[in-house]
Write a protein that holds these residues in place. Sequence first.
Motif, PDB file in Angstrom:
ATOM      1  N   GLU A 169       0.831  -1.196   0.000  1.00 62.24           N
ATOM      2  CA  GLU A 169       0.000   0.000   0.000  1.00 62.24           C
ATOM      3  C   GLU A 169       0.872   1.255   0.000  1.00 62.24           C
ATOM      4  O   GLU A 169       2.007   1.254   0.508  1.00 62.24           O
ATOM      5  N   LEU A 170       0.356   2.333  -0.589  1.00 60.10           N
ATOM      6  CA  LEU A 170       1.058   3.615  -0.617  1.00 60.10           C
ATOM      7  C   LEU A 170       0.856   4.344   0.693  1.00 60.10           C
ATOM      8  O   LEU A 170      -0.217   4.276   1.273  1.00 60.10           O
ATOM      9  N   ASN A 171       1.909   4.989   1.105  1.00 65.98           N
ATOM     10  CA  ASN A 171       1.742   5.817   2.299  1.00 65.98           C
ATOM     11  C   ASN A 171       1.149   7.159   1.921  1.00 65.98           C
ATOM     12  O   ASN A 171       0.936   7.469   0.735  1.00 65.98           O
ATOM     13  N   ALA A 172       0.927   7.997   2.877  1.00 65.66           N
ATOM     14  CA  ALA A 172       0.231   9.272   2.626  1.00 65.66           C
ATOM     15  C   ALA A 172       1.043  10.206   1.740  1.00 65.66           C
ATOM     16  O   ALA A 172       0.503  10.884   0.848  1.00 65.66           O
ATOM     17  N   ARG A 173       2.366  10.244   1.929  1.00 72.77           N
ATOM     18  CA  ARG A 173       3.198  11.164   1.132  1.00 72.77           C
ATOM     19  C   ARG A 173       3.252  10.731  -0.318  1.00 72.77           C
ATOM     20  O   ARG A 173       3.184  11.565  -1.228  1.00 72.77           O
ATOM     21  N   GLU A 174       3.329   9.401  -0.503  1.00 74.48           N
ATOM     22  CA  GLU A 174       3.348   8.889  -1.874  1.00 74.48           C
ATOM     23  C   GLU A 174       2.041   9.216  -2.581  1.00 74.48           C
ATOM     24  O   GLU A 174       2.026   9.609  -3.759  1.00 74.48           O
ATOM     25  N   GLU A 175       0.952   9.028  -1.858  1.00 73.52           N
ATOM     26  CA  GLU A 175      -0.338   9.346  -2.453  1.00 73.52           C
ATOM     27  C   GLU A 175      -0.419  10.835  -2.814  1.00 73.52           C
ATOM     28  O   GLU A 175      -0.929  11.224  -3.881  1.00 73.52           O
ATOM     29  N   GLN A 176       0.141  11.708  -1.979  1.00 68.53           N
ATOM     30  CA  GLN A 176       0.109  13.163  -2.226  1.00 68.53           C
ATOM     31  C   GLN A 176       0.949  13.519  -3.458  1.00 68.53           C
ATOM     32  O   GLN A 176       0.543  14.334  -4.311  1.00 68.53           O
ATOM     33  N   ILE A 178       1.689  11.571  -6.005  1.00 62.36           N
ATOM     34  CA  ILE A 178       1.014  11.086  -7.209  1.00 62.36           C
ATOM     35  C   ILE A 178      -0.108  12.044  -7.606  1.00 62.36           C
ATOM     36  O   ILE A 178      -0.316  12.349  -8.791  1.00 62.36           O
ATOM     37  N   GLU A 179      -0.831  12.523  -6.614  1.00 58.18           N
ATOM     38  CA  GLU A 179      -1.926  13.452  -6.905  1.00 58.18           C
ATOM     39  C   GLU A 179      -1.396  14.751  -7.530  1.00 58.18           C
ATOM     40  O   GLU A 179      -1.987  15.300  -8.478  1.00 58.18           O
TER      41      GLU A 179
END
Length: 896
Positions: A169-176, A178-179
């Motif tokens: 799973e992606l962590n929060a920073r990775e998700e940010q 990518i967005e």
Amino acid sequence: MTAIKHALQRDIFTPNDERLLSIVNVCKAGKKKKNCFLCATVTTERPVQVKVVKVKKSDKGDFYKRQIAWALRDLAVVDAKDAIKENPEFDLHFEKIYKWVASSTAEKNAFISCIWKLNQRYLRKKIDFVNVSSQLLEELPKVTEESVPSGENQSVTGGDEEVVDEYQELNAREEQDIEIMMEGCEYAISNAEAFAEKLSRELQVLDGANIQSIMASEKQVNILMKLLDEALKEVDQIELKLSSYEEMLQSVKEQMDQISESNHLIHLSNTNNVKLLSEIEFLVNHMDLAKGHIKALQEGDLASSRGIEACTNAADALLQCMNVALRPGHDMLLAVKQQQQRFSDLRELFARRLASHLNNVFVQQGHDQSSTLAQHSVELTLPNHHPFHRDLLRYAKLMEWLKSTDYGKYEGLTKNYMDYLSRLYEREIKDFFEVAKIKMTGTTKESKKFATLPRKESAVKQETESLHGSSGKLTGSTSSLNKLSVQSSGNRRSQSSSLLDMGNMSASDLDVADRTKFDKIFEQVLSELEPLCLAEQDFISKFFKLQQHQSIPGTMVWLIVYFACYNFIYLVCFLNRKDMIRQMMIKIFRCIEPELNNLIALGDKIDSFNSLYMLVKMSHHVWTAQNVDPASFLSTTLGNVLVTVKRNFDKCISNQIRQMEEVKISKKSKVGILPFVAEFEEFAGLAESIFKNAERRGDLDKAYTKLIRGVFVNVEKVANESQKTPRDVVMMENFHHIFATLSRLKISCLEAEKKDAKQKYTDHLQSYVIYSLGQPLEKLNHFFDGVEARVAQGIREEEVSYQLAFNKQELRKVIKEYPGKEVKKGLDNLYKKVDKHLCEEENLLQVVWHSMQDEFIRQYKHFEGLIARCYPGSGVTMEFTIQDILDYCSSIAQSH
């Protein structure tokens, strides 16, 4: 099964934000087949919770309901029963074991495999899988598209296993990040391939830039490596200098080690010396007995107060030395063993001296006490043992020391004291009771036992004369009690032997004085015994140190109590102090109870009514003793004697009732007040004076009930047997006397009997008046009886005068036969007749005469009424009036 999965997901798990991963159709092993479903589920919200849910159909069968759920973390063991053969049975071990049977082996294996995967992914605590095939745990089962509900994530139970295992799973920073990247590219969502190609190109550019940066920094790397080489050379030089310094200090180290070892040995020696000094000081301070104490134990004077005090202090010091808690190893020292042996010898020597001296004190004090018996032999007092107790109490602490150090000698002294004192007290108490018996009987028969005592003749003679003072009060035998006869109508004291005669006592006025004298003597006996016993009990408790519980074998009472606490068992034992004191008192005063019983028997023989005095006195003393100590010797002994007194009291009441039943009446004289009725009055008066504010009032009330019942029954019996006196007179006079007695004494428990006595008196008075008066105008009565008979037959009252036998002329003839002179003569004869029937003692003649006067007037008015109604206007009247009747009755009463 797919339809069931969809239905369960839709109706049960979707509303609870759960996803159904696996399902198996099962029933409980060994019971009737009631099918249900076990479901493996996970929550859609984080943190993820994995559960095993039991679902069953409703009773109506139209929908499913959730029955119970278990958290997967609570599952300890999954037992498939057999890893080789196909078997539909399996067990799940939660807080208890649940045994299931699946509808097919394939469903069971798929469910177990799903549990294993969920355990591997979500739980730190690993579940123990027993009897499960290794292939089943290594390979994921192939699930078709139909096995998973549409629209659901199939990455858990189907598809490529590597995808499931490698997915991160992606962590929060990775998700940010990518967005942000996706926001910078307009076609990131509409054209994913072009967006991916763009990202790939940018990645290649970054890799190239990275390589160029590394190549440009090669020169700086070479310079850094040279600096490192130079630093290594400097380190080698520093190590060489340190090695030389270490060689130089090696010799200093050896010297310092030698000095340190020497200091350690010195410190160890000093420590041992301090410990040795401490042990020696401990032994000297705790095991050294002063010479003065040794001399006191060996030669101390046990007769003087100062010598007793010195011996007590020395004994305490010796006991402290002997009881000192030695440290480990002390008992192996020869000096300690010798000192302990010396202490034992001193203890044995002093214990023998003390026991011998106390035995001599017992004997000596006994001789001194015997010399005082003479002055008490003719007096109703017991010798005072207070000086004896006071002298012995000086040895109380020594007795306590002897009890704790040599219990054998202590027990021997206890037995010797009890043996000696029991003989001394027995002699004193027997002499005391002999004097009491002499004073009660007023005879000197027993006084011969005192002839050997050293007394002056004048004192003996004076005491003997004083004891003869009331000797004349004893009379007669009991034979006169068996036949009570009613004499002539004289004084009721001369009618018969009274109930008070039942104890061989005369019915004279001296009875009260005799009983008062007995009461005082009996009270003095109890008053002398009570302080004697209490003083001896107090002395025993103090002298023999029985105030505290001691775990001493031999005479102890064991009480074993087990307490279970932290796997330990405690044994608790204690000495029952009160039991030991009571046993000693029983042995010392073994003669008190027999002597008291003999005295009670003598008092009962002198006069059975003495039991009333004894019951009250004994009850009071028992009550007093129980308030002090209910389990004491005095309380127990007096309680036993009280039973005997109560038995004598009951016997006295029974004898009175028997005497009532045996009463005989004279056929030649009138009865009057029966003896037992008169004497019940005296008994009740005496009892009320004795039992005033007494503790045993209930016993007297019961006796009253028995006695009054016997009086009622026997009065009626005598009345029925009476030939000279009419029955109604006997009943009337005696019940009038009973009613008067009960009214005067106001005995609350006999209120019902008082009312009954009044009713019987009234009824028999009326009966006697009617019977004795009869029909004084006999012919006139017969005439009017005929008139009333005609009226009863239906003839009108005003027409009776037309009847030939009842006309006016016949009425005048009858009336002329009863002139006033004849009426007065008849009343005079009636008065004489009543006077012969009634006794003078009860004085009911005027009452009866007045009742007869009223009855006669009532008859007269009845006749006048009949004349007025049946012979109206005839002018016929009686030849005498009501006033004439009153005058006749008054003159007759005055003339007699």
